[in-house]
Motif scaffolding. Sequence first.
Motif, short mmCIF file in Angstrom:
data_model
loop_
_atom_site.label_atom_id
_atom_site.label_comp_id
_atom_site.label_asym_id
_atom_site.label_seq_id
_atom_site.Cartn_x
_atom_site.Cartn_y
_atom_site.Cartn_z
N UNK A 8 0.96 -1.28 -0.21
CA UNK A 8 0.54 0.00 0.36
C UNK A 8 1.04 1.24 0.44
N UNK A 9 0.89 1.93 -1.28
CA UNK A 9 1.65 2.35 -1.08
C UNK A 9 1.29 3.96 -1.70
N UNK A 10 1.56 5.33 -1.16
CA UNK A 10 0.91 6.70 -2.21
C UNK A 10 2.24 6.87 -3.09
N UNK A 11 1.85 7.03 -4.31
CA UNK A 11 2.73 6.99 -5.68
C UNK A 11 2.82 8.70 -5.61
N UNK A 12 1.86 9.24 -5.63
CA UNK A 12 1.53 10.91 -5.51
C UNK A 12 0.36 12.01 -5.26
N UNK A 13 0.73 12.87 -4.54
CA UNK A 13 -0.66 13.61 -4.22
C UNK A 13 -0.27 14.59 -5.46
N UNK A 14 -2.01 14.85 -6.18
CA UNK A 14 -1.22 14.50 -7.39
C UNK A 14 -2.93 16.60 -7.74
N UNK A 15 -3.03 16.79 -6.40
CA UNK A 15 -3.85 18.19 -6.18
C UNK A 15 -4.13 18.09 -5.07
N UNK A 16 -4.48 20.19 -4.04
CA UNK A 16 -4.97 19.66 -3.07
C UNK A 16 -5.43 21.23 -3.66
N UNK A 17 -6.06 21.32 -3.08
CA UNK A 17 -7.41 22.73 -2.74
C UNK A 17 -7.74 22.84 -1.13
N UNK A 18 -8.00 24.17 -0.96
CA UNK A 18 -7.93 25.01 0.42
C UNK A 18 -9.62 25.36 0.43
N UNK A 52 -10.42 20.52 3.04
CA UNK A 52 -9.12 21.18 1.40
C UNK A 52 -9.80 19.83 1.03
N UNK A 53 -10.03 19.62 -0.04
CA UNK A 53 -10.20 18.69 -0.49
C UNK A 53 -8.82 18.58 -1.92
N UNK A 54 -8.27 17.18 -1.73
CA UNK A 54 -7.48 16.78 -2.63
C UNK A 54 -7.51 15.10 -3.01
N UNK A 55 -6.47 15.12 -3.88
CA UNK A 55 -6.66 14.16 -5.05
C UNK A 55 -5.44 12.86 -4.84
N UNK A 56 -5.46 11.87 -4.76
CA UNK A 56 -3.42 11.67 -4.10
C UNK A 56 -3.67 9.95 -5.63
N UNK A 57 -2.90 9.58 -5.51
CA UNK A 57 -2.53 7.88 -6.52
C UNK A 57 -1.93 7.16 -5.65
N UNK A 58 -2.41 5.50 -5.73
CA UNK A 58 -1.94 4.91 -4.75
C UNK A 58 -1.67 3.52 -5.75
N UNK A 59 -0.81 2.27 -4.75
CA UNK A 59 -0.80 1.43 -5.83
C UNK A 59 -1.24 0.09 -4.35
N UNK A 60 -1.65 -0.66 -5.21
CA UNK A 60 -1.83 -2.05 -3.93
C UNK A 60 -2.06 -2.24 -4.62
#
Length: 152
Positions: A76-86, A93-101
């Motif tokens: 279970x690994x976070x590959x990237x945090x793609x967006x962050x918006x306050x 905050x709303x954010x998006x991230x990419x994960x490998x599972x």
Amino acid sequence: MPDTQDEIRDFMHTLHDQWRSAAGWTGEDVTQSKFDAFVSECLADDFVIIRPSGNPLNAAGMYQLKPSGFVKGTRLEVLSIDSIRFLGGKDAVVATFTQRSTFTYKDTPNDDIVKFTIVLERSQEGNGEAGGRWKAVHMHRSTGQAPAAAQN
């Protein structure tokens, strides 16, 4: 002191690392006390995650996944945090991230690249003023893609 995207990235990595440990993805035993500490530190009381099936799962349901034997995770690994918006004066905050599972669900092996949307809010702990800890309120997980397909 204004919040920064780095502070949110740090919290998201903390949330992920604590989830890996509390849910047994690191090979440790899953215990109610460890899971409760994770929930207290990282999740709002009314936290919910929406799975690809559309079925919601609250924190108590998340706890039941691992000991049920339905999910056996190995990675279970976070590959990237793609967006962050306050939002809302920097209290949300709303954010998006990419994960490998990499895991087995009900005896079906999965190696997935998935996208998440996460909503965070600053908890109003202590005296009720802004400046409390960040906590996850809502997450939405996409359907996983095989790593090769996700690169296209």
